[in-house]
Design a protein around this motif. Structure first.
Motif, PDB file in Angstrom:
ATOM      1  N   CYS A 263      11.366  -1.122  -2.866  1.00 53.30           N
ATOM      2  CA  CYS A 263      11.420  -2.440  -2.212  1.00 53.30           C
ATOM      3  C   CYS A 263      10.644  -3.497  -3.000  1.00 53.30           C
ATOM      4  CB  CYS A 263      10.829  -2.351  -0.802  1.00 53.30           C
ATOM      5  SG  CYS A 263      11.725  -1.240   0.291  1.00 53.30           S
ATOM      6  N   TYR A 264       9.904  -3.059  -4.012  1.00 56.65           N
ATOM      7  CA  TYR A 264       9.041  -3.970  -4.766  1.00 56.65           C
ATOM      8  C   TYR A 264       9.418  -3.904  -6.251  1.00 56.65           C
ATOM      9  CZ  TYR A 264       6.417  -3.672  -0.439  1.00 56.65           C
ATOM     10  OH  TYR A 264       6.066  -3.706   0.881  1.00 56.65           O
ATOM     11  N   GLU A 265       9.031  -4.928  -6.990  1.00 57.55           N
ATOM     12  CA  GLU A 265       9.352  -4.977  -8.415  1.00 57.55           C
ATOM     13  C   GLU A 265       8.502  -4.007  -9.217  1.00 57.55           C
ATOM     14  OE1 GLU A 265       9.103  -8.913  -9.913  1.00 57.55           O
ATOM     15  OE2 GLU A 265      10.700  -9.704  -8.639  1.00 57.55           O
ATOM     16  N   LYS A 266       7.273  -3.775  -8.764  1.00 58.46           N
ATOM     17  CA  LYS A 266       6.322  -2.956  -9.517  1.00 58.46           C
ATOM     18  C   LYS A 266       6.191  -1.572  -8.879  1.00 58.46           C
ATOM     19  CE  LYS A 266       1.482  -3.019 -11.096  1.00 58.46           C
ATOM     20  NZ  LYS A 266       1.021  -1.835 -10.334  1.00 58.46           N
ATOM     21  N   ASP A 267       6.329  -0.533  -9.698  1.00 57.16           N
ATOM     22  CA  ASP A 267       6.132   0.827  -9.213  1.00 57.16           C
ATOM     23  C   ASP A 267       4.644   1.132  -9.125  1.00 57.16           C
ATOM     24  OD1 ASP A 267       8.882   1.407  -9.149  1.00 57.16           O
ATOM     25  OD2 ASP A 267       8.883   1.850 -11.303  1.00 57.16           O
ATOM     26  N   PRO A 268       4.258   2.027  -8.208  1.00 53.27           N
ATOM     27  CA  PRO A 268       2.826   2.371  -8.092  1.00 53.27           C
ATOM     28  C   PRO A 268       2.314   2.998  -9.384  1.00 53.27           C
ATOM     29  CG  PRO A 268       4.188   3.862  -6.782  1.00 53.27           C
ATOM     30  CD  PRO A 268       5.079   2.749  -7.227  1.00 53.27           C
ATOM     31  N   ALA A 269       1.195   2.497  -9.870  1.00 60.20           N
ATOM     32  CA  ALA A 269       0.640   2.961 -11.147  1.00 60.20           C
ATOM     33  C   ALA A 269      -0.640   3.763 -10.979  1.00 60.20           C
ATOM     34  CB  ALA A 269       0.378   1.765 -12.066  1.00 60.20           C
ATOM     35  N   ARG A 306       8.029  11.104  -8.264  1.00 62.35           N
ATOM     36  CA  ARG A 306       8.178  12.005  -9.411  1.00 62.35           C
ATOM     37  C   ARG A 306       9.240  11.474 -10.374  1.00 62.35           C
ATOM     38  NH1 ARG A 306       7.725  16.256  -5.198  1.00 62.35           N
ATOM     39  NH2 ARG A 306       5.591  17.077  -5.342  1.00 62.35           N
ATOM     40  N   LEU A 307      10.327  10.935  -9.817  1.00 65.31           N
ATOM     41  CA  LEU A 307      11.384  10.377 -10.668  1.00 65.31           C
ATOM     42  C   LEU A 307      10.844   9.244 -11.535  1.00 65.31           C
ATOM     43  CD1 LEU A 307      14.434  10.136 -11.437  1.00 65.31           C
ATOM     44  CD2 LEU A 307      14.645   8.494  -9.564  1.00 65.31           C
ATOM     45  N   LYS A 308       9.991   8.406 -10.954  1.00 62.27           N
ATOM     46  CA  LYS A 308       9.446   7.261 -11.677  1.00 62.27           C
ATOM     47  C   LYS A 308       8.173   7.618 -12.446  1.00 62.27           C
ATOM     48  CE  LYS A 308      11.220   3.918 -11.582  1.00 62.27           C
ATOM     49  NZ  LYS A 308      11.317   2.698 -10.784  1.00 62.27           N
ATOM     50  N   CYS A 309       7.844   8.927 -12.475  1.00 57.34           N
ATOM     51  CA  CYS A 309       6.647   9.405 -13.205  1.00 57.34           C
ATOM     52  C   CYS A 309       5.374   8.728 -12.704  1.00 57.34           C
ATOM     53  CB  CYS A 309       6.817   9.209 -14.710  1.00 57.34           C
ATOM     54  SG  CYS A 309       8.208  10.110 -15.395  1.00 57.34           S
ATOM     55  N   CYS A 310       5.314   8.490 -11.409  1.00 56.86           N
ATOM     56  CA  CYS A 310       4.122   7.884 -10.806  1.00 56.86           C
ATOM     57  C   CYS A 310       3.113   8.984 -10.459  1.00 56.86           C
ATOM     58  CB  CYS A 310       4.505   7.124  -9.532  1.00 56.86           C
ATOM     59  SG  CYS A 310       5.694   5.778  -9.800  1.00 56.86           S
TER      60      CYS A 310
END
Length: 389
Positions: A263-269, A306-310
Protein backbone atom coordinates in the motif's frame (compact mmCIF):
# COMPACT_ATOMS: atom_id res chain seq x y z
CA UNK A 1 -7.89 -16.60 -11.99
CA UNK A 2 -5.43 -18.85 -13.84
CA UNK A 3 -1.94 -17.40 -13.62
CA UNK A 4 0.38 -17.60 -16.61
CA UNK A 5 4.01 -18.20 -15.72
CA UNK A 6 7.05 -17.33 -17.82
CA UNK A 7 9.00 -20.59 -18.21
CA UNK A 8 12.77 -20.37 -18.58
CA UNK A 9 12.85 -23.59 -20.69
CA UNK A 10 10.69 -22.13 -23.45
CA UNK A 11 10.72 -18.37 -22.75
CA UNK A 12 6.93 -18.46 -23.16
CA UNK A 13 3.94 -17.88 -20.90
CA UNK A 14 1.59 -20.63 -19.82
CA UNK A 15 -0.54 -21.82 -16.92
CA UNK A 16 1.64 -24.93 -17.11
CA UNK A 17 4.67 -26.04 -19.11
CA UNK A 18 2.57 -27.79 -21.76
CA UNK A 19 0.77 -24.53 -22.52
CA UNK A 20 4.14 -22.75 -22.71
CA UNK A 21 5.65 -25.14 -25.29
CA UNK A 22 6.89 -23.70 -28.57
CA UNK A 23 6.02 -25.01 -32.04
CA UNK A 24 9.58 -26.30 -32.45
CA UNK A 25 9.15 -28.42 -29.30
CA UNK A 26 6.38 -30.33 -31.08
CA UNK A 27 8.38 -30.40 -34.34
CA UNK A 28 11.30 -31.96 -32.48
CA UNK A 29 9.06 -34.78 -31.21
CA UNK A 30 7.79 -35.39 -34.76
CA UNK A 31 11.31 -35.47 -36.21
CA UNK A 32 12.55 -37.78 -33.47
CA UNK A 33 9.67 -40.22 -33.88
CA UNK A 34 9.96 -40.15 -37.68
CA UNK A 35 13.60 -41.20 -37.42
CA UNK A 36 12.62 -43.88 -34.93
CA UNK A 37 10.10 -45.39 -37.38
CA UNK A 38 12.66 -45.23 -40.19
CA UNK A 39 15.19 -47.14 -38.09
CA UNK A 40 12.74 -49.69 -36.74
CA UNK A 41 11.34 -50.50 -40.20
CA UNK A 42 14.71 -51.58 -41.59
CA UNK A 43 15.56 -55.27 -42.06
CA UNK A 44 15.85 -56.80 -38.59
CA UNK A 45 14.02 -53.90 -36.93
CA UNK A 46 11.07 -54.35 -34.60
CA UNK A 47 8.81 -52.50 -37.05
CA UNK A 48 9.78 -54.44 -40.18
CA UNK A 49 6.61 -56.59 -40.14
CA UNK A 50 4.38 -53.49 -39.98
CA UNK A 51 6.37 -51.84 -42.78
CA UNK A 52 5.97 -54.86 -45.08
CA UNK A 53 2.22 -55.01 -44.36
CA UNK A 54 1.96 -51.30 -45.21
CA UNK A 55 4.01 -51.90 -48.36
CA UNK A 56 1.52 -54.46 -49.68
CA UNK A 57 -1.27 -51.91 -49.49
CA UNK A 58 0.81 -48.94 -50.58
CA UNK A 59 2.47 -50.23 -53.75
CA UNK A 60 0.42 -50.58 -56.97
CA UNK A 61 -0.12 -54.19 -58.01
CA UNK A 62 2.17 -53.77 -61.03
CA UNK A 63 5.05 -52.55 -58.84
CA UNK A 64 4.55 -55.42 -56.42
CA UNK A 65 4.55 -57.85 -59.35
CA UNK A 66 7.66 -56.27 -60.83
CA UNK A 67 9.59 -56.66 -57.55
CA UNK A 68 8.50 -60.32 -57.31
CA UNK A 69 9.80 -60.98 -60.82
CA UNK A 70 13.02 -59.07 -60.04
CA UNK A 71 13.87 -61.10 -56.94
CA UNK A 72 12.34 -64.36 -58.21
CA UNK A 73 10.26 -65.07 -55.12
CA UNK A 74 6.64 -66.19 -54.89
CA UNK A 75 6.12 -65.07 -51.27
CA UNK A 76 7.42 -61.51 -51.61
CA UNK A 77 6.08 -60.38 -48.21
CA UNK A 78 8.08 -63.07 -46.46
CA UNK A 79 11.15 -62.29 -48.58
CA UNK A 80 10.96 -58.58 -47.74
CA UNK A 81 11.12 -59.33 -44.03
CA UNK A 82 14.71 -60.43 -44.56
CA UNK A 83 15.72 -58.32 -47.55
CA UNK A 84 15.57 -54.62 -48.56
CA UNK A 85 13.25 -53.39 -51.31
CA UNK A 86 15.44 -53.33 -54.45
CA UNK A 87 16.37 -49.75 -55.32
CA UNK A 88 13.64 -48.12 -53.19
CA UNK A 89 14.20 -49.26 -49.61
CA UNK A 90 15.11 -45.92 -48.00
CA UNK A 91 12.55 -43.89 -49.96
CA UNK A 92 9.69 -46.24 -49.05
CA UNK A 93 10.70 -46.48 -45.39
CA UNK A 94 10.66 -42.69 -45.11
CA UNK A 95 7.24 -42.47 -46.80
CA UNK A 96 5.92 -45.17 -44.45
CA UNK A 97 7.28 -43.34 -41.41
CA UNK A 98 5.85 -39.99 -42.46
CA UNK A 99 2.40 -41.53 -43.01
CA UNK A 100 2.50 -43.21 -39.61
CA UNK A 101 3.50 -39.95 -37.91
CA UNK A 102 0.80 -38.00 -39.76
CA UNK A 103 -1.80 -40.47 -38.45
CA UNK A 104 -0.44 -40.19 -34.91
CA UNK A 105 -0.43 -36.37 -34.96
CA UNK A 106 -3.89 -35.92 -36.50
CA UNK A 107 -5.75 -38.58 -34.51
CA UNK A 108 -6.86 -37.36 -31.09
CA UNK A 109 -7.45 -39.47 -28.01
CA UNK A 110 -8.63 -38.60 -24.51
CA UNK A 111 -6.04 -39.00 -21.75
CA UNK A 112 -6.79 -40.21 -18.23
CA UNK A 113 -7.12 -36.59 -17.12
CA UNK A 114 -9.77 -36.03 -19.82
CA UNK A 115 -7.60 -33.89 -22.13
CA UNK A 116 -7.72 -34.46 -25.90
CA UNK A 117 -4.20 -35.02 -27.26
CA UNK A 118 -2.72 -36.44 -30.48
CA UNK A 119 -1.78 -40.12 -30.20
CA UNK A 120 1.90 -39.24 -30.68
CA UNK A 121 2.18 -37.62 -27.24
CA UNK A 122 -0.91 -38.89 -25.42
CA UNK A 123 1.42 -40.55 -22.89
CA UNK A 124 2.26 -37.07 -21.54
CA UNK A 125 0.13 -35.58 -18.76
CA UNK A 126 -0.29 -31.88 -19.73
CA UNK A 127 -0.89 -30.90 -16.10
CA UNK A 128 2.39 -32.50 -14.94
CA UNK A 129 5.33 -30.19 -15.70
CA UNK A 130 7.89 -32.92 -14.98
CA UNK A 131 6.14 -35.34 -17.36
CA UNK A 132 6.04 -32.69 -20.09
CA UNK A 133 9.69 -31.72 -19.61
CA UNK A 134 10.85 -35.33 -20.00
CA UNK A 135 8.32 -36.25 -22.71
CA UNK A 136 9.35 -33.32 -24.90
CA UNK A 137 13.08 -33.68 -24.09
CA UNK A 138 13.32 -30.25 -22.49
CA UNK A 139 15.03 -32.02 -19.59
CA UNK A 140 17.13 -35.09 -20.40
CA UNK A 141 19.36 -37.65 -18.78
CA UNK A 142 23.08 -36.93 -19.31
CA UNK A 143 25.28 -39.08 -21.59
CA UNK A 144 26.83 -42.30 -20.30
CA UNK A 145 30.43 -43.48 -20.20
CA UNK A 146 31.75 -46.83 -21.46
CA UNK A 147 30.61 -48.60 -18.30
CA UNK A 148 27.06 -47.30 -18.69
CA UNK A 149 27.23 -44.74 -15.88
CA UNK A 150 25.84 -41.26 -16.40
CA UNK A 151 28.47 -38.54 -16.49
CA UNK A 152 28.25 -34.94 -15.29
CA UNK A 153 27.99 -32.36 -18.07
CA UNK A 154 27.22 -29.04 -16.38
CA UNK A 155 24.26 -28.65 -18.76
CA UNK A 156 21.34 -27.11 -16.85
CA UNK A 157 18.92 -29.20 -18.93
CA UNK A 158 20.53 -32.47 -17.85
CA UNK A 159 19.56 -34.36 -14.71
CA UNK A 160 22.66 -34.31 -12.44
CA UNK A 161 24.74 -37.45 -13.00
CA UNK A 162 24.72 -38.58 -9.36
CA UNK A 163 20.91 -38.42 -9.26
CA UNK A 164 20.58 -40.11 -12.66
CA UNK A 165 22.80 -42.97 -11.47
CA UNK A 166 20.71 -43.38 -8.31
CA UNK A 167 17.54 -43.58 -10.41
CA UNK A 168 19.23 -46.07 -12.72
CA UNK A 169 20.37 -48.21 -9.78
CA UNK A 170 16.83 -48.36 -8.35
CA UNK A 171 15.37 -49.37 -11.72
CA UNK A 172 18.05 -52.02 -12.31
CA UNK A 173 17.58 -53.49 -8.84
CA UNK A 174 13.80 -53.67 -9.36
CA UNK A 175 14.17 -55.22 -12.83
CA UNK A 176 16.72 -57.76 -11.60
CA UNK A 177 14.52 -58.79 -8.67
CA UNK A 178 11.55 -59.13 -11.02
CA UNK A 179 13.61 -61.26 -13.42
CA UNK A 180 14.87 -63.59 -10.69
CA UNK A 181 11.52 -64.08 -8.96
CA UNK A 182 9.03 -63.72 -11.79
CA UNK A 183 7.15 -61.20 -9.65
CA UNK A 184 6.34 -57.54 -10.17
CA UNK A 185 3.92 -55.61 -12.35
CA UNK A 186 1.39 -57.91 -14.00
CA UNK A 187 2.38 -61.01 -11.99
CA UNK A 188 -0.35 -63.29 -10.51
CA UNK A 189 -1.82 -62.55 -7.08
CA UNK A 190 0.70 -63.36 -4.32
CA UNK A 191 0.42 -66.89 -2.92
CA UNK A 192 2.09 -66.16 0.39
CA UNK A 193 3.86 -63.54 2.47
CA UNK A 194 7.10 -63.95 0.53
CA UNK A 195 5.40 -63.09 -2.76
CA UNK A 196 3.78 -60.03 -1.18
CA UNK A 197 7.10 -58.89 0.27
CA UNK A 198 8.80 -59.22 -3.14
CA UNK A 199 5.98 -57.36 -4.89
CA UNK A 200 6.16 -54.55 -2.35
CA UNK A 201 9.95 -54.35 -2.63
CA UNK A 202 9.78 -54.08 -6.43
CA UNK A 203 6.98 -51.50 -6.26
CA UNK A 204 8.92 -49.54 -3.63
CA UNK A 205 12.03 -49.38 -5.84
CA UNK A 206 10.00 -48.18 -8.82
CA UNK A 207 8.29 -45.53 -6.64
CA UNK A 208 11.63 -44.36 -5.29
CA UNK A 209 13.01 -43.97 -8.82
CA UNK A 210 9.88 -42.19 -10.04
CA UNK A 211 9.73 -39.78 -7.07
CA UNK A 212 13.43 -38.97 -7.33
CA UNK A 213 13.10 -38.34 -11.07
CA UNK A 214 10.05 -36.09 -10.68
CA UNK A 215 11.50 -34.11 -7.78
CA UNK A 216 14.76 -33.53 -9.67
CA UNK A 217 13.11 -32.55 -12.94
CA UNK A 218 10.77 -30.11 -11.17
CA UNK A 219 13.79 -28.45 -9.54
CA UNK A 220 15.22 -27.87 -13.04
CA UNK A 221 12.02 -26.31 -14.41
CA UNK A 222 12.42 -22.67 -13.46
CA UNK A 223 10.06 -19.73 -13.56
CA UNK A 224 11.35 -16.32 -14.70
CA UNK A 225 8.20 -14.46 -13.72
CA UNK A 226 4.44 -14.35 -14.26
CA UNK A 227 1.71 -12.19 -15.73
CA UNK A 228 -0.09 -10.32 -12.96
CA UNK A 229 -3.71 -9.74 -13.94
CA UNK A 230 -4.15 -7.43 -10.97
CA UNK A 231 -2.08 -4.57 -12.35
CA UNK A 232 -1.87 -5.94 -15.91
CA UNK A 233 1.86 -6.47 -16.33
CA UNK A 234 4.57 -9.11 -16.44
CA UNK A 235 6.53 -9.55 -13.22
CA UNK A 236 10.16 -10.66 -13.55
CA UNK A 237 11.98 -12.30 -10.64
CA UNK A 238 15.58 -11.35 -9.84
CA UNK A 239 16.59 -14.87 -10.83
CA UNK A 240 14.70 -17.87 -12.27
CA UNK A 241 13.26 -20.04 -9.50
CA UNK A 242 11.56 -23.47 -9.36
CA UNK A 243 7.76 -23.33 -9.49
CA UNK A 244 7.66 -24.74 -5.94
CA UNK A 245 9.50 -21.64 -4.68
CA UNK A 246 6.99 -19.16 -6.09
CA UNK A 247 5.60 -17.31 -3.06
CA UNK A 248 1.82 -17.34 -3.38
CA UNK A 249 -1.11 -16.12 -1.32
CA UNK A 250 -2.12 -18.79 1.25
CA UNK A 251 -5.79 -17.95 0.63
CA UNK A 252 -6.13 -17.96 -3.18
CA UNK A 253 -2.70 -19.22 -4.36
CA UNK A 254 -2.18 -16.20 -6.62
CA UNK A 255 1.54 -15.32 -6.77
CA UNK A 256 2.33 -12.40 -4.51
CA UNK A 257 3.07 -9.47 -6.79
CA UNK A 258 6.00 -7.28 -5.68
CA UNK A 259 4.64 -4.36 -7.70
CA UNK A 260 1.06 -4.03 -6.54
CA UNK A 261 0.88 -5.71 -3.12
CA UNK A 262 2.26 -2.88 -1.00
CA UNK A 263 0.00 0.00 0.00
CA UNK A 264 3.06 2.25 0.31
CA UNK A 265 5.85 3.28 -2.06
CA UNK A 266 8.63 2.26 0.33
CA UNK A 267 9.15 -1.33 1.49
CA UNK A 268 10.07 -1.91 5.14
CA UNK A 269 13.85 -1.73 5.50
CA UNK A 270 14.27 -2.35 9.25
CA UNK A 271 13.02 -4.85 11.79
CA UNK A 272 10.77 -2.20 13.33
CA UNK A 273 9.23 -1.28 9.99
CA UNK A 274 8.64 -4.95 9.19
CA UNK A 275 7.12 -5.41 12.66
CA UNK A 276 4.68 -2.58 11.88
CA UNK A 277 3.55 -4.41 8.73
CA UNK A 278 2.95 -7.60 10.70
CA UNK A 279 1.19 -5.70 13.49
CA UNK A 280 -1.20 -4.23 10.89
CA UNK A 281 -2.62 -7.75 10.42
CA UNK A 282 -4.53 -7.14 13.67
CA UNK A 283 -6.11 -3.98 12.26
CA UNK A 284 -9.13 -3.60 9.99
CA UNK A 285 -6.80 -3.77 6.99
CA UNK A 286 -3.12 -4.48 6.47
CA UNK A 287 -0.27 -2.31 5.22
CA UNK A 288 0.04 -4.73 2.27
CA UNK A 289 -2.47 -7.22 0.91
CA UNK A 290 -3.22 -9.68 -1.88
CA UNK A 291 -4.73 -7.82 -4.80
CA UNK A 292 -6.66 -10.92 -5.90
CA UNK A 293 -8.51 -12.01 -2.74
CA UNK A 294 -7.64 -9.23 -0.26
CA UNK A 295 -5.82 -11.43 2.27
CA UNK A 296 -3.67 -9.48 4.73
CA UNK A 297 -3.10 -12.24 7.29
CA UNK A 298 0.21 -12.77 9.04
CA UNK A 299 1.23 -15.72 6.84
CA UNK A 300 0.53 -13.64 3.71
CA UNK A 301 2.46 -10.69 5.15
CA UNK A 302 5.46 -12.89 5.98
CA UNK A 303 5.54 -14.23 2.41
CA UNK A 304 5.37 -10.68 1.08
CA UNK A 305 8.29 -9.60 3.27
CA UNK A 306 10.36 -12.61 2.18
CA UNK A 307 9.58 -11.91 -1.48
CA UNK A 308 10.82 -8.33 -1.09
CA UNK A 309 13.87 -9.52 0.91
CA UNK A 310 12.77 -7.45 3.90
CA UNK A 311 13.95 -8.24 7.45
CA UNK A 312 11.77 -10.67 9.43
CA UNK A 313 11.26 -9.95 13.16
CA UNK A 314 12.72 -12.90 15.11
CA UNK A 315 9.46 -13.56 16.96
CA UNK A 316 7.83 -14.44 13.61
CA UNK A 317 10.47 -16.94 12.42
CA UNK A 318 8.34 -19.89 13.57
CA UNK A 319 4.93 -18.28 13.34
CA UNK A 320 1.78 -20.29 14.07
CA UNK A 321 -1.62 -18.59 13.83
CA UNK A 322 -3.38 -17.98 17.14
CA UNK A 323 -7.14 -18.69 17.45
CA UNK A 324 -9.29 -15.69 16.52
CA UNK A 325 -12.70 -14.82 17.87
CA UNK A 326 -15.09 -15.20 14.93
CA UNK A 327 -18.78 -15.36 14.07
CA UNK A 328 -19.93 -17.13 10.90
CA UNK A 329 -22.99 -15.83 9.07
CA UNK A 330 -24.55 -17.58 6.05
CA UNK A 331 -27.03 -15.97 3.68
CA UNK A 332 -30.47 -17.57 3.44
CA UNK A 333 -29.55 -19.09 0.07
CA UNK A 334 -26.46 -20.84 1.39
CA UNK A 335 -28.14 -21.79 4.68
CA UNK A 336 -30.86 -23.64 2.72
CA UNK A 337 -28.33 -25.94 1.02
CA UNK A 338 -28.42 -29.53 2.37
CA UNK A 339 -24.62 -29.55 2.76
CA UNK A 340 -24.39 -26.13 4.39
CA UNK A 341 -22.68 -27.68 7.43
CA UNK A 342 -19.88 -29.05 5.20
CA UNK A 343 -19.39 -25.63 3.63
CA UNK A 344 -19.21 -24.03 7.08
CA UNK A 345 -16.67 -26.63 8.27
CA UNK A 346 -14.43 -26.04 5.24
CA UNK A 347 -14.55 -22.24 5.48
CA UNK A 348 -13.92 -22.48 9.23
CA UNK A 349 -10.82 -24.64 8.68
CA UNK A 350 -9.42 -22.16 6.16
CA UNK A 351 -10.12 -19.22 8.47
CA UNK A 352 -8.40 -21.13 11.29
CA UNK A 353 -5.18 -21.08 9.26
CA UNK A 354 -5.02 -17.30 9.70
CA UNK A 355 -6.51 -16.33 6.32
CA UNK A 356 -8.20 -12.92 6.13
CA UNK A 357 -8.93 -12.83 2.39
CA UNK A 358 -11.88 -14.26 0.46
CA UNK A 359 -12.14 -18.03 1.01
CA UNK A 360 -13.28 -19.80 -2.17
CA UNK A 361 -15.45 -22.93 -1.87
CA UNK A 362 -16.27 -24.79 -5.13
CA UNK A 363 -19.86 -26.06 -5.13
CA UNK A 364 -22.15 -27.80 -7.63
CA UNK A 365 -24.49 -24.78 -7.51
CA UNK A 366 -21.67 -22.32 -8.19
CA UNK A 367 -18.70 -20.99 -6.27
CA UNK A 368 -19.37 -19.91 -2.70
CA UNK A 369 -17.30 -17.33 -0.86
CA UNK A 370 -16.37 -16.94 2.77
CA UNK A 371 -15.69 -13.23 3.27
CA UNK A 372 -13.80 -12.36 6.48
CA UNK A 373 -14.22 -8.86 7.89
CA UNK A 374 -12.53 -7.50 10.99
CA UNK A 375 -14.62 -5.40 13.37
CA UNK A 376 -13.66 -3.84 16.72
CA UNK A 377 -15.63 -6.57 18.50
CA UNK A 378 -14.07 -9.41 16.46
CA UNK A 379 -14.16 -11.16 13.11
CA UNK A 380 -17.30 -11.89 11.07
CA UNK A 381 -17.15 -14.33 8.14
CA UNK A 382 -20.06 -14.04 5.72
CA UNK A 383 -20.71 -17.19 3.63
CA UNK A 384 -22.49 -16.29 0.41
CA UNK A 385 -22.53 -16.51 -3.37
CA UNK A 386 -20.39 -13.78 -5.03
CA UNK A 387 -23.47 -11.97 -6.36
CA UNK A 388 -24.87 -11.79 -2.81
CA UNK A 389 -21.81 -9.96 -1.50
Amino acid sequence: MEVKFLYELTNRMGCNLYEALKEEDFDRIIERETEYYIQQSKVGGEGRQSFVEWLEGHLPARDWRKIKECVGCDDLAKWLLENPVPGREEELRRTYSEEEIEFLTTTLTKTQSGVQLPLLWDHVDPSDDADVALGFSLIEYPPVDESGHYIQTGNSRHIPADVANRIKACMEEANELARKTGRGVGSPDPKDGLDRAIDEKIASLYREASCLSKKTVLSLIRIEGFYCGIHGGTVKYQRPIPRSEVLACPACNHPICPFCANCYEKDPATIEEARAYLASCDEVSGMAYCGHCGDWGVEWMLRFLRLKCCPIPPEYEHYKPAPRSVRFVATATVASLPDCHLILESVSRSFGKGISGIIHYPHSTGEIWGIPERHPEGWVVTICYPEER
